[in-house]
Design a protein around this motif. Sequence first.
Motif, mmCIF file in Angstrom:
data_model
loop_
_atom_site.group_PDB
_atom_site.id
_atom_site.type_symbol
_atom_site.label_atom_id
_atom_site.label_comp_id
_atom_site.label_asym_id
_atom_site.label_seq_id
_atom_site.Cartn_x
_atom_site.Cartn_y
_atom_site.Cartn_z
ATOM 1 N N TYR A 162 -2.404 4.046 -8.965
ATOM 2 C CA TYR A 162 -2.245 5.314 -8.232
ATOM 3 C C TYR A 162 -1.253 6.289 -8.875
ATOM 4 O O TYR A 162 -0.035 5.806 -8.581
ATOM 5 C CB TYR A 162 -1.582 4.602 -6.724
ATOM 6 C CG TYR A 162 -1.758 5.500 -5.588
ATOM 7 C CD1 TYR A 162 -2.672 6.235 -5.266
ATOM 8 C CD2 TYR A 162 -0.445 6.195 -5.128
ATOM 9 C CE1 TYR A 162 -2.732 7.297 -4.373
ATOM 10 C CE2 TYR A 162 -0.204 7.042 -4.052
ATOM 11 C CZ TYR A 162 -1.437 7.494 -3.876
ATOM 12 O OH TYR A 162 -1.362 8.439 -2.768
ATOM 13 N N ALA A 163 -1.839 7.225 -9.194
ATOM 14 C CA ALA A 163 -0.775 8.302 -9.772
ATOM 15 C C ALA A 163 -0.675 9.045 -8.451
ATOM 16 O O ALA A 163 -1.423 9.983 -8.336
ATOM 17 C CB ALA A 163 -1.460 8.898 -10.966
ATOM 18 N N SER A 164 0.482 8.964 -7.885
ATOM 19 C CA SER A 164 0.672 9.903 -6.676
ATOM 20 C C SER A 164 0.571 11.352 -6.741
ATOM 21 O O SER A 164 1.159 12.016 -7.724
ATOM 22 C CB SER A 164 2.086 9.487 -6.179
ATOM 23 O OG SER A 164 2.170 10.419 -5.024
ATOM 24 N N HIS A 214 -11.963 11.657 -8.455
ATOM 25 C CA HIS A 214 -13.026 10.820 -8.154
ATOM 26 C C HIS A 214 -12.881 9.809 -7.419
ATOM 27 O O HIS A 214 -14.062 9.109 -7.149
ATOM 28 C CB HIS A 214 -13.399 10.546 -9.549
ATOM 29 C CG HIS A 214 -13.543 11.559 -10.594
ATOM 30 N ND1 HIS A 214 -14.681 12.543 -10.486
ATOM 31 C CD2 HIS A 214 -12.986 12.033 -11.604
ATOM 32 C CE1 HIS A 214 -14.633 13.463 -11.527
ATOM 33 N NE2 HIS A 214 -13.516 13.242 -12.136
ATOM 34 N N ARG A 215 -11.777 9.607 -6.948
ATOM 35 C CA ARG A 215 -11.665 8.368 -6.027
ATOM 36 C C ARG A 215 -10.607 8.805 -4.951
ATOM 37 O O ARG A 215 -9.664 9.507 -5.065
ATOM 38 C CB ARG A 215 -10.895 6.997 -6.766
ATOM 39 C CG ARG A 215 -12.036 6.558 -7.712
ATOM 40 C CD ARG A 215 -11.595 5.064 -8.083
ATOM 41 N NE ARG A 215 -10.065 5.176 -8.320
ATOM 42 C CZ ARG A 215 -9.467 5.216 -9.212
ATOM 43 N NH1 ARG A 215 -9.948 5.831 -10.227
ATOM 44 N NH2 ARG A 215 -8.057 5.032 -9.240
ATOM 45 N N LEU A 216 -11.189 8.732 -3.732
ATOM 46 C CA LEU A 216 -10.172 8.791 -2.540
ATOM 47 C C LEU A 216 -10.723 7.975 -1.259
ATOM 48 O O LEU A 216 -11.793 7.558 -1.239
ATOM 49 C CB LEU A 216 -10.330 10.369 -2.164
ATOM 50 C CG LEU A 216 -11.657 11.079 -1.588
ATOM 51 C CD1 LEU A 216 -11.594 10.807 -0.250
ATOM 52 C CD2 LEU A 216 -11.572 12.473 -1.837
ATOM 53 N N PHE A 217 -9.858 7.843 -0.444
ATOM 54 C CA PHE A 217 -9.862 7.165 0.837
ATOM 55 C C PHE A 217 -9.391 7.928 1.872
ATOM 56 O O PHE A 217 -8.062 8.252 1.691
ATOM 57 C CB PHE A 217 -9.297 5.694 0.723
ATOM 58 C CG PHE A 217 -9.921 4.797 1.979
ATOM 59 C CD1 PHE A 217 -10.887 4.020 1.679
ATOM 60 C CD2 PHE A 217 -9.267 5.007 2.983
ATOM 61 C CE1 PHE A 217 -11.159 3.168 2.868
ATOM 62 C CE2 PHE A 217 -9.404 4.420 4.123
ATOM 63 C CZ PHE A 217 -10.412 3.170 4.090
ATOM 64 N N SER A 218 -10.205 8.298 2.868
ATOM 65 C CA SER A 218 -9.730 9.326 4.047
ATOM 66 C C SER A 218 -9.859 8.579 5.402
ATOM 67 O O SER A 218 -11.094 8.224 5.458
ATOM 68 C CB SER A 218 -10.272 10.594 3.741
ATOM 69 O OG SER A 218 -9.742 11.318 4.823
ATOM 70 N N ILE A 219 -9.126 8.344 6.202
ATOM 71 C CA ILE A 219 -9.245 7.898 7.486
ATOM 72 C C ILE A 219 -8.748 8.940 8.729
ATOM 73 O O ILE A 219 -7.488 9.281 8.249
ATOM 74 C CB ILE A 219 -8.320 6.558 7.472
ATOM 75 C CG1 ILE A 219 -8.919 5.736 8.835
ATOM 76 C CG2 ILE A 219 -7.013 6.603 7.475
ATOM 77 C CD1 ILE A 219 -8.489 4.394 8.762
ATOM 78 N N SER A 220 -9.453 8.956 9.695
ATOM 79 C CA SER A 220 -9.173 9.812 10.608
ATOM 80 C C SER A 220 -8.490 9.081 12.095
ATOM 81 O O SER A 220 -9.108 8.172 12.351
ATOM 82 C CB SER A 220 -10.322 10.609 11.277
ATOM 83 O OG SER A 220 -10.721 11.631 10.590
ATOM 84 N N ILE A 221 -7.283 9.519 12.366
ATOM 85 C CA ILE A 221 -6.674 8.892 13.602
ATOM 86 C C ILE A 221 -6.924 9.897 14.681
ATOM 87 O O ILE A 221 -6.059 10.945 14.691
ATOM 88 C CB ILE A 221 -5.333 8.570 13.229
ATOM 89 C CG1 ILE A 221 -5.320 7.596 12.019
ATOM 90 C CG2 ILE A 221 -4.441 8.061 14.447
ATOM 91 C CD1 ILE A 221 -3.986 6.935 11.986
ATOM 92 N N ILE A 229 -9.664 1.202 -3.629
ATOM 93 C CA ILE A 229 -9.731 2.731 -4.270
ATOM 94 C C ILE A 229 -8.537 2.845 -5.261
ATOM 95 O O ILE A 229 -8.571 3.577 -6.324
ATOM 96 C CB ILE A 229 -9.728 3.791 -3.211
ATOM 97 C CG1 ILE A 229 -11.145 3.963 -2.266
ATOM 98 C CG2 ILE A 229 -9.088 4.908 -3.673
ATOM 99 C CD1 ILE A 229 -12.011 4.198 -3.187
ATOM 100 N N LEU A 230 -7.385 2.269 -4.905
ATOM 101 C CA LEU A 230 -6.123 2.302 -5.582
ATOM 102 C C LEU A 230 -6.107 1.338 -6.901
ATOM 103 O O LEU A 230 -4.913 1.553 -7.511
ATOM 104 C CB LEU A 230 -5.040 2.103 -4.633
ATOM 105 C CG LEU A 230 -4.697 3.107 -3.575
ATOM 106 C CD1 LEU A 230 -3.402 2.601 -2.484
ATOM 107 C CD2 LEU A 230 -4.883 4.588 -3.961
ATOM 108 N N ILE A 241 0.708 -1.151 -0.001
ATOM 109 C CA ILE A 241 -0.007 -0.076 -0.142
ATOM 110 C C ILE A 241 0.905 1.187 -0.009
ATOM 111 O O ILE A 241 1.980 1.135 0.831
ATOM 112 C CB ILE A 241 -0.936 -0.024 1.136
ATOM 113 C CG1 ILE A 241 -1.848 -1.077 1.328
ATOM 114 C CG2 ILE A 241 -1.551 1.418 1.386
ATOM 115 C CD1 ILE A 241 -2.867 -1.233 2.135
ATOM 116 N N PRO A 242 0.585 2.234 -0.920
ATOM 117 C CA PRO A 242 1.404 3.315 -0.730
ATOM 118 C C PRO A 242 1.284 4.198 0.324
ATOM 119 O O PRO A 242 0.229 4.175 0.994
ATOM 120 C CB PRO A 242 0.996 4.121 -2.175
ATOM 121 C CG PRO A 242 0.045 3.149 -2.975
ATOM 122 C CD PRO A 242 -0.455 2.021 -2.019
#
Lengths: 134, 160
Positions: free
Chosen positions: B154-156, B103-110, B149-150, B81-82
């Motif tokens: 995945y074009a960073s 159009h595609r994202l994954f976001s996690i809160s810590i 999602i990736l 995973i990048p």
Amino acid sequence: MLPSGLPNIVGDDEEITRFLTQSSHYNSAMPKPAAFMPDPKSRNKSVFRCGADPERIRELWEKTTNFQQTLKAAAVCKTAEVRNAGVDVIASEPPDAHANIEGWPWLVNDPELQKAKQKEIAAVIAQKSALVML
Amino acid sequence: MRGSSAVSPEAQTVRFAVSAVVERAERSQALFGDKAAAISQLQAMAIECAEPGWDGDEASAINPLAVFVAENFVRALPNFIPLPEFAPEPDGSISLDWIPSRHRLFSISIGTNNRLAYAWLDGADKGHAVARFDGDRIPQRVVEGITSILSHGYASVRTA
């Protein structure tokens, strides 16, 4: 009519602008969801009704900032897109042209689920926003 | 007298074994280096947001415990995973984001406990959930979510 001369009701076609003081709140593609997450104290997100004009953005920033932060960019979104995401934009003056994104989900019994719901909404608004570099 | 270039089978085996060890060490050094760089970036962001009001509004200072949990999360990420982008949140949490496109994202809160809020956009599809992180292993649902999602490449778009 408000003191600024703007209408009381924020129109669907109006562009609302979030000031960004952190470069980590955007990348080369778009503003990030964190840029639109609500403040837990006020339970809303502060924005301005100033569109994407850099001069107008700077003018409002200079009128309202305490100059402890540097304005780096702005995220601009149509009010209709914010409303489509499930929250509302309500005028809140003073200061001039100020408004809040309101109506975020608040779940007292489950703060993490509350946060996940807010994050989804913030992600949709971010996705629909344009980035203005300043 | 010319020296022989012949290599015994035993020597050949040792040579291959040494090469494999060196290759593994180099690979883990590269991975560790990437994660170490990401953690440095996270710490720099935490320092920048160590005082309330870092957003020009009423944001809380980044919580040091959230930084600690986020560091563990980065260390626990599977190598396929990048590494994510980081962003501060107004409640003092840290957002880890994978954004392959608008159009595609994954976001996690810590934040300060082991329950992590996350959300994703995938074209017209979207959603949110909560997962528990034990400090060592990334929850399978989160790994699958990020991977999904990736999965289209995945074009960073990292800026830092």
